[in-house]
Design a protein around this motif. Structure first.
Motif, PDB file in Angstrom:
ATOM      1  N   HIS A 166     -33.481  17.940   7.243  1.00  0.00           N
ATOM      2  CA  HIS A 166     -33.052  19.024   6.368  1.00  0.00           C
ATOM      3  C   HIS A 166     -31.679  19.581   6.714  1.00  0.00           C
ATOM      4  O   HIS A 166     -31.017  20.158   5.847  1.00  0.00           O
ATOM      5  N   LEU A 167     -31.267  19.456   7.973  1.00  0.00           N
ATOM      6  CA  LEU A 167     -30.026  20.091   8.422  1.00  0.00           C
ATOM      7  C   LEU A 167     -28.835  19.142   8.403  1.00  0.00           C
ATOM      8  O   LEU A 167     -27.748  19.495   8.873  1.00  0.00           O
ATOM      9  N   ASN A 168     -29.018  17.942   7.884  1.00  0.00           N
ATOM     10  CA  ASN A 168     -27.924  16.976   7.755  1.00  0.00           C
ATOM     11  C   ASN A 168     -27.519  16.845   6.297  1.00  0.00           C
ATOM     12  O   ASN A 168     -28.378  16.737   5.418  1.00  0.00           O
ATOM     13  N   ASP A 169     -26.222  16.857   6.038  1.00  0.00           N
ATOM     14  CA  ASP A 169     -25.760  16.701   4.654  1.00  0.00           C
ATOM     15  C   ASP A 169     -24.510  15.822   4.567  1.00  0.00           C
ATOM     16  O   ASP A 169     -23.689  15.972   3.666  1.00  0.00           O
ATOM     17  N   TYR A 170     -24.370  14.887   5.500  1.00  0.00           N
ATOM     18  CA  TYR A 170     -23.154  14.068   5.555  1.00  0.00           C
ATOM     19  C   TYR A 170     -23.321  12.713   4.871  1.00  0.00           C
ATOM     20  O   TYR A 170     -24.433  12.295   4.526  1.00  0.00           O
ATOM     21  N   CYS A 171     -22.190  12.058   4.680  1.00  0.00           N
ATOM     22  CA  CYS A 171     -22.131  10.666   4.227  1.00  0.00           C
ATOM     23  C   CYS A 171     -21.342   9.860   5.265  1.00  0.00           C
ATOM     24  O   CYS A 171     -20.325  10.344   5.772  1.00  0.00           O
ATOM     25  N   VAL A 172     -21.814   8.671   5.565  1.00  0.00           N
ATOM     26  CA  VAL A 172     -21.084   7.753   6.445  1.00  0.00           C
ATOM     27  C   VAL A 172     -21.030   6.381   5.778  1.00  0.00           C
ATOM     28  O   VAL A 172     -21.962   5.991   5.072  1.00  0.00           O
ATOM     29  N   GLU A 173     -19.958   5.658   6.013  1.00  0.00           N
ATOM     30  CA  GLU A 173     -19.790   4.341   5.392  1.00  0.00           C
ATOM     31  C   GLU A 173     -20.200   3.246   6.371  1.00  0.00           C
ATOM     32  O   GLU A 173     -19.769   3.247   7.529  1.00  0.00           O
ATOM     33  N   ARG A 174     -21.044   2.350   5.895  1.00  0.00           N
ATOM     34  CA  ARG A 174     -21.461   1.190   6.674  1.00  0.00           C
ATOM     35  C   ARG A 174     -21.361  -0.048   5.775  1.00  0.00           C
ATOM     36  O   ARG A 174     -22.011  -0.110   4.731  1.00  0.00           O
ATOM     37  N   HIS A 175     -20.501  -0.994   6.175  1.00  0.00           N
ATOM     38  CA  HIS A 175     -20.327  -2.228   5.405  1.00  0.00           C
ATOM     39  C   HIS A 175     -20.006  -1.943   3.939  1.00  0.00           C
ATOM     40  O   HIS A 175     -20.566  -2.553   3.024  1.00  0.00           O
ATOM     41  N   GLN A 176     -19.112  -0.976   3.726  1.00  0.00           N
ATOM     42  CA  GLN A 176     -18.635  -0.585   2.391  1.00  0.00           C
ATOM     43  C   GLN A 176     -19.736   0.020   1.516  1.00  0.00           C
ATOM     44  O   GLN A 176     -19.623   0.034   0.289  1.00  0.00           O
ATOM     45  N   ILE A 177     -20.776   0.512   2.148  1.00  0.00           N
ATOM     46  CA  ILE A 177     -21.837   1.236   1.448  1.00  0.00           C
ATOM     47  C   ILE A 177     -21.934   2.630   2.066  1.00  0.00           C
ATOM     48  O   ILE A 177     -22.016   2.776   3.284  1.00  0.00           O
TER      49      ILE A 177
ATOM     50  N   LYS B 206     -10.848   2.382 -14.979  1.00  0.00           N
ATOM     51  CA  LYS B 206     -11.461   2.472 -13.661  1.00  0.00           C
ATOM     52  C   LYS B 206     -12.862   3.066 -13.718  1.00  0.00           C
ATOM     53  O   LYS B 206     -13.276   3.679 -14.700  1.00  0.00           O
ATOM     54  N   GLU B 207     -13.574   2.887 -12.604  1.00  0.00           N
ATOM     55  CA  GLU B 207     -14.922   3.418 -12.415  1.00  0.00           C
ATOM     56  C   GLU B 207     -14.946   4.178 -11.099  1.00  0.00           C
ATOM     57  O   GLU B 207     -14.412   3.697 -10.091  1.00  0.00           O
ATOM     58  N   THR B 208     -15.556   5.359 -11.075  1.00  0.00           N
ATOM     59  CA  THR B 208     -15.628   6.146  -9.854  1.00  0.00           C
ATOM     60  C   THR B 208     -17.035   6.697  -9.650  1.00  0.00           C
ATOM     61  O   THR B 208     -17.774   6.941 -10.606  1.00  0.00           O
ATOM     62  N   LEU B 209     -17.366   6.887  -8.391  1.00  0.00           N
ATOM     63  CA  LEU B 209     -18.613   7.533  -7.993  1.00  0.00           C
ATOM     64  C   LEU B 209     -18.238   8.628  -7.009  1.00  0.00           C
ATOM     65  O   LEU B 209     -17.687   8.349  -5.937  1.00  0.00           O
ATOM     66  N   THR B 210     -18.499   9.874  -7.382  1.00  0.00           N
ATOM     67  CA  THR B 210     -18.147  11.002  -6.532  1.00  0.00           C
ATOM     68  C   THR B 210     -19.384  11.835  -6.228  1.00  0.00           C
ATOM     69  O   THR B 210     -20.412  11.724  -6.904  1.00  0.00           O
ATOM     70  N   THR B 211     -19.277  12.685  -5.225  1.00  0.00           N
ATOM     71  CA  THR B 211     -20.402  13.535  -4.847  1.00  0.00           C
ATOM     72  C   THR B 211     -19.899  14.849  -4.281  1.00  0.00           C
ATOM     73  O   THR B 211     -18.771  14.951  -3.785  1.00  0.00           O
ATOM     74  N   TRP B 212     -20.731  15.870  -4.372  1.00  0.00           N
ATOM     75  CA  TRP B 212     -20.455  17.143  -3.721  1.00  0.00           C
ATOM     76  C   TRP B 212     -21.763  17.876  -3.460  1.00  0.00           C
ATOM     77  O   TRP B 212     -22.778  17.597  -4.078  1.00  0.00           O
ATOM     78  N   LYS B 213     -21.715  18.809  -2.519  1.00  0.00           N
ATOM     79  CA  LYS B 213     -22.883  19.582  -2.128  1.00  0.00           C
ATOM     80  C   LYS B 213     -22.946  20.875  -2.930  1.00  0.00           C
ATOM     81  O   LYS B 213     -21.910  21.456  -3.264  1.00  0.00           O
ATOM     82  N   VAL B 214     -24.157  21.303  -3.254  1.00  0.00           N
ATOM     83  CA  VAL B 214     -24.349  22.618  -3.879  1.00  0.00           C
ATOM     84  C   VAL B 214     -25.275  23.432  -2.978  1.00  0.00           C
ATOM     85  O   VAL B 214     -26.462  23.150  -2.864  1.00  0.00           O
ATOM     86  N   ALA B 215     -24.698  24.407  -2.312  1.00  0.00           N
ATOM     87  CA  ALA B 215     -25.465  25.284  -1.435  1.00  0.00           C
ATOM     88  C   ALA B 215     -25.932  26.496  -2.230  1.00  0.00           C
ATOM     89  O   ALA B 215     -25.331  26.881  -3.231  1.00  0.00           O
ATOM     90  N   ASP B 216     -27.024  27.087  -1.783  1.00  0.00           N
ATOM     91  CA  ASP B 216     -27.569  28.258  -2.462  1.00  0.00           C
ATOM     92  C   ASP B 216     -26.513  29.361  -2.508  1.00  0.00           C
ATOM     93  O   ASP B 216     -26.017  29.820  -1.477  1.00  0.00           O
ATOM     94  N   GLY B 217     -26.149  29.759  -3.722  1.00  0.00           N
ATOM     95  CA  GLY B 217     -25.163  30.802  -3.900  1.00  0.00           C
ATOM     96  C   GLY B 217     -23.728  30.317  -3.955  1.00  0.00           C
ATOM     97  O   GLY B 217     -22.810  31.100  -4.196  1.00  0.00           O
ATOM     98  N   ASP B 218     -23.496  29.018  -3.725  1.00  0.00           N
ATOM     99  CA  ASP B 218     -22.136  28.470  -3.745  1.00  0.00           C
ATOM    100  C   ASP B 218     -22.132  27.195  -4.567  1.00  0.00           C
ATOM    101  O   ASP B 218     -22.551  26.140  -4.092  1.00  0.00           O
TER     102      ASP B 218
END
Length: 348
Positions: A277-288, A322-334
């Motif tokens: 629950h306390l992790n919200d990161y992304c890491v790249e492994r083998h271009q994934i 082009k094609e893109t895939l993006t992401t962002w976090k939504v925290a409670d109240g932000d």
């Protein structure tokens, strides 16, 4: 006419898959992408997904919070957060990535299990938002089996949750396709059950790989959702995160070869899990990209008094160049959009 031709193509493909790839059960459930105009005045397709992880609903609004960020704090705070998030993000699709409900003890009835399920699904149903889910390690009840829970969940309005083949391990291994306005597939999502302990069977890997092989002619990008992270989510010594935060050690399942399998599949650009629950990161492994969703749960879900409850938005976009895939976090109240690019490719 185009619709008729597509239907015939899908039917023929299903028949051929039974003959030449008997382990592949093609699931042609589809959703519609959104057509808009980009900043250059060109037509653009998009699809916005909200990943909601680890709610741990009991169905009791007054259930007190573990690790409360404020006082008073109850399960009802989660309901308010989810409703505000749905209205602020306005997703085209919602994915619940496990631990939707808290472990249901033997004293609970099947009706109480269904009530907990209704407590988290009613918000998307009320807004007529299509949704799907994968099970987590807490989604179980002695009074209602996973299969019984799955049957109920898949019967609810706007649910795109599907059982998939029953002989490969887990409950709910399936795929969904995103179509263009002219009914051609443009994007894909895979869903994988990691069970109670993160075990992914060889048969599950084979099934997903065979699906990707069958769809290879489409040359589409895809993403995958499951609950328990694979070992490759662990950070290397000294690794600097480009996106997100690690608030606890990775609690991964055993090595299953899923990452190697994803590399062979070739279409999956990112995976999204919950569990920690306390992790919200992304890491790249083998271009994934391997991403966490965070933790949305108040009430019975563990959290931190200093880390806001959060969820994740994933947005796919494609135009003529082009094609893109993006992401962002939504925290409670932000609900500030701070997008991070997971994948991009040019068609020029």
């Amino acid at each position: 006419m185009r619709t008729l031709l597509l239907s015939l193509t899908l039917l023929i493909g299903n028949v051929l898959s039974r003959l030449y790839m008997p382990n592949v059960h093609i699931n042609y459930n589809t959703l519609q992408s959104i057509q808009t105009i980009d900043s250059h005045g060109k037509a653009q397709l998009s699809f916005k997904i909200l990943q909601i992880p680890d709610m741990h609903y009991t169905g009791t609004p007054s259930h007190l919070c573990r690790n409360p960020p404020h006082d008073p704090c109850h399960e009802s705070n989660m309901t308010s957060y989810i409703e505000q998030m749905l209205d602020n993000v306005a997703p085209d699709f919602v994915v619940f990535t496990g631990d939707q409900v808290e472990d249901i003890e033997v004293t609970h009835t099947a009706d109480e299990v269904r009530h907990a399920i209704d407590s988290y699904t009613k918000h998307v149903i009320k807004r007529k938002i299509p949704w799907a889910m994968v099970f987590g390690n807490h989604d179980e009840g002695s009074s209602m089996s996973r299969l019984e829970m799955f049957d109920y969940i898949s019967s609810l309005p706007y649910s795109y949750t599907k059982l998939g083949p029953e002989w490969i391990g887990g409950v709910g291994n399936y795929e969904l396709h995103i179509n263009s306005p002219d009914f051609m597939p443009v994007f894909r999502m895979y869903f994988l059950d990691t069970g109670f302990d993160g075990v992914i069977s060889e048969a599950q890997n084979t099934y997903m790989r065979d699906l990707a092989l069958w769809y290879r002619y489409q040359d589409l990008s895809a993403i995958m959702f499951y609950h328990i992270p694979i070992p490759e989510y662990n950070l290397y010594d000294g690794e600097v995160l480009k996106h997100g935060y690690q608030g606890e050690a990775v609690c991964n399942g055993p090595q299953s070869g899923l990452l190697d399998n994803l590399v062979k599949m070739g279409d999956v650009k990112a995976t999204f899990v919950g569990h920690d629950h306390l992790n919200d990161y992304c890491v790249e492994r083998h271009q994934i990209q391997l991403c966490y969703g965070g933790g949305a749960g108040y009430g019975q879900a563990y959290g931190s008094p200093t880390i806001a409850r959060s969820a994740r938005v994933i947005e796919w976009q494609r135009n003529s160049s082009k094609e893109t895939l993006t992401t962002w976090k939504v925290a409670d109240g932000d609900y500030t959009k701070s997008a991070y690019t997971l994948f991009e490719r040019s068609f020029n």
